[in-house]
Enzyme design. Sequence first.
Site, PDB file in Angstrom:
ATOM      1  N   THR A  48      -4.372  28.649  -2.528  1.00  0.00           N
ATOM      2  CA  THR A  48      -5.352  29.210  -1.594  1.00  0.00           C
ATOM      3  C   THR A  48      -6.416  30.004  -2.330  1.00  0.00           C
ATOM      4  O   THR A  48      -7.615  29.895  -2.050  1.00  0.00           O
ATOM      5  CB  THR A  48      -4.643  30.124  -0.580  1.00  0.00           C
ATOM      6  OG1 THR A  48      -3.620  29.388   0.083  1.00  0.00           O
ATOM      7  CG2 THR A  48      -5.624  30.662   0.433  1.00  0.00           C
ATOM      8  N   THR A  49      -5.987  30.807  -3.316  1.00  0.00           N
ATOM      9  CA  THR A  49      -6.915  31.640  -4.072  1.00  0.00           C
ATOM     10  C   THR A  49      -7.904  30.801  -4.867  1.00  0.00           C
ATOM     11  O   THR A  49      -9.014  31.245  -5.164  1.00  0.00           O
ATOM     12  CB  THR A  49      -6.128  32.583  -4.998  1.00  0.00           C
ATOM     13  OG1 THR A  49      -5.208  33.334  -4.194  1.00  0.00           O
ATOM     14  CG2 THR A  49      -7.029  33.531  -5.751  1.00  0.00           C
ATOM     15  N   TYR A 112      -1.304  24.085  11.016  1.00  0.00           N
ATOM     16  CA  TYR A 112      -1.993  23.593  12.213  1.00  0.00           C
ATOM     17  C   TYR A 112      -1.094  22.788  13.143  1.00  0.00           C
ATOM     18  O   TYR A 112      -1.094  22.993  14.347  1.00  0.00           O
ATOM     19  CB  TYR A 112      -3.244  22.766  11.840  1.00  0.00           C
ATOM     20  CG  TYR A 112      -4.089  22.405  13.050  1.00  0.00           C
ATOM     21  CD1 TYR A 112      -4.910  23.361  13.639  1.00  0.00           C
ATOM     22  CD2 TYR A 112      -4.047  21.141  13.616  1.00  0.00           C
ATOM     23  CE1 TYR A 112      -5.667  23.063  14.758  1.00  0.00           C
ATOM     24  CE2 TYR A 112      -4.797  20.828  14.742  1.00  0.00           C
ATOM     25  CZ  TYR A 112      -5.611  21.787  15.309  1.00  0.00           C
ATOM     26  OH  TYR A 112      -6.353  21.486  16.424  1.00  0.00           O
ATOM     27  N   TYR A 138       5.994  27.300  -0.250  1.00  0.00           N
ATOM     28  CA  TYR A 138       5.103  28.441  -0.034  1.00  0.00           C
ATOM     29  C   TYR A 138       5.077  28.753   1.456  1.00  0.00           C
ATOM     30  O   TYR A 138       4.580  27.951   2.253  1.00  0.00           O
ATOM     31  CB  TYR A 138       3.713  28.093  -0.567  1.00  0.00           C
ATOM     32  CG  TYR A 138       2.655  29.169  -0.427  1.00  0.00           C
ATOM     33  CD1 TYR A 138       2.974  30.506  -0.194  1.00  0.00           C
ATOM     34  CD2 TYR A 138       1.307  28.843  -0.542  1.00  0.00           C
ATOM     35  CE1 TYR A 138       1.996  31.475  -0.080  1.00  0.00           C
ATOM     36  CE2 TYR A 138       0.316  29.803  -0.438  1.00  0.00           C
ATOM     37  CZ  TYR A 138       0.664  31.114  -0.206  1.00  0.00           C
ATOM     38  OH  TYR A 138      -0.317  32.069  -0.092  1.00  0.00           O
ATOM     39  N   ARG A 143      -1.502  32.182   7.463  1.00  0.00           N
ATOM     40  CA  ARG A 143      -2.486  31.118   7.285  1.00  0.00           C
ATOM     41  C   ARG A 143      -2.076  29.817   7.981  1.00  0.00           C
ATOM     42  O   ARG A 143      -2.928  29.061   8.418  1.00  0.00           O
ATOM     43  CB  ARG A 143      -2.709  30.840   5.796  1.00  0.00           C
ATOM     44  CG  ARG A 143      -3.501  31.912   5.088  1.00  0.00           C
ATOM     45  CD  ARG A 143      -3.792  31.518   3.650  1.00  0.00           C
ATOM     46  NE  ARG A 143      -4.621  32.513   2.973  1.00  0.00           N
ATOM     47  CZ  ARG A 143      -5.950  32.543   3.001  1.00  0.00           C
ATOM     48  NH1 ARG A 143      -6.614  31.621   3.667  1.00  0.00           N
ATOM     49  NH2 ARG A 143      -6.615  33.475   2.353  1.00  0.00           N
ATOM     50  N   LYS A 167       7.833  30.841  -2.583  1.00  0.00           N
ATOM     51  CA  LYS A 167       6.831  31.900  -2.641  1.00  0.00           C
ATOM     52  C   LYS A 167       6.749  32.475  -1.239  1.00  0.00           C
ATOM     53  O   LYS A 167       6.255  31.815  -0.316  1.00  0.00           O
ATOM     54  CB  LYS A 167       5.470  31.357  -3.094  1.00  0.00           C
ATOM     55  CG  LYS A 167       4.366  32.411  -3.114  1.00  0.00           C
ATOM     56  CD  LYS A 167       3.007  31.794  -3.437  1.00  0.00           C
ATOM     57  CE  LYS A 167       1.902  32.840  -3.335  1.00  0.00           C
ATOM     58  NZ  LYS A 167       0.557  32.251  -3.558  1.00  0.00           N
ATOM     59  N   ILE A 209       3.615  35.478  -7.545  1.00  0.00           N
ATOM     60  CA  ILE A 209       2.430  34.658  -7.797  1.00  0.00           C
ATOM     61  C   ILE A 209       1.273  35.488  -7.270  1.00  0.00           C
ATOM     62  O   ILE A 209       1.124  35.668  -6.061  1.00  0.00           O
ATOM     63  CB  ILE A 209       2.523  33.274  -7.140  1.00  0.00           C
ATOM     64  CG1 ILE A 209       3.654  32.470  -7.797  1.00  0.00           C
ATOM     65  CG2 ILE A 209       1.195  32.524  -7.262  1.00  0.00           C
ATOM     66  CD1 ILE A 209       3.904  31.114  -7.170  1.00  0.00           C
TER      67      ILE A 209
END
Length: 297
Positions: A48-49, A112, A138, A143, A167, A209
Amino acid sequence: MTLNKFEGTGIAIITPFLDNGDVDFDSLHKLVDFQITNGVNYLVVLGTTGEAAALSKEEKAAVINSVIETNNNRVPLVVGFGGNNTREVVAQINQFNSFDKIDAILSVAPYYNKPSQEGIFLHYKEIASASPVPVIIYNVPGRTSVNINADTTIRIANELNNVIAVKEASGNMEQIMQIIKNKPDHFMVISGDDALTYPMIQLGASGVISVIGNAFPNEFSTMVTQALERNNQALQTHYHFFDIIKGIFEEGNPAGVKALLHQKGIILNNLRLPLVPVSESLYKKLHNLKEEINSMA
């Protein structure tokens, strides 16, 4: 303490951009060197980052190849392979031809669609079967709008041998403790929240992370190592970082940490729409917080 390759500090590296919007590979090279020479344990590419959602297929491949080349086998590499279309994620894994140069994949919970826990398990079963390298799941419900609950994580850990870690970015400490308490010995819990890294390690997590580590790789990885070694200095460092970690997320990730990297002269302060740079007021605030961290060094 001898850390294995996914214990300690992994960095979810940003993707730098030029003023024309193209990927800035020179700055990416500089950033990767900055991380490795400052003692991080491994790098995570296209999370994402890294604004992976805004990169084309061709750009993703180029970013991965650039990081592989710059890294030159100095630290382990993890690459993000995630999505809400299980078949498509499996197809991406099957088409990837550089598994001999990376050490694991990171795969976010399907977003989603809001799958059931059974759907989440079967999603990861397909990914684990396709991947020739270990898989880190993750969990980031803020999100994805879906939480991988503790029972499902433990089921994955017990039944999918190729899945080695989670994560955890749920922020739910009770859930995190349930996972740590009931997980098999080989399975790791990795913090996905910089601010919760210290307490999670005290509870039995294996590291982080990190986002803030992009800008402070030496300082933050030192804190993580100290925490793993139960060194009391880690608690003080945790609180030194508390305000700046909160600050970098005020206007979204990775806008905050990119502002810090710009202030350090490593990248240009550019993001891809729909993300935008932080406001002038937050930029100044982050500068002041950065100077406070520097003064504590």
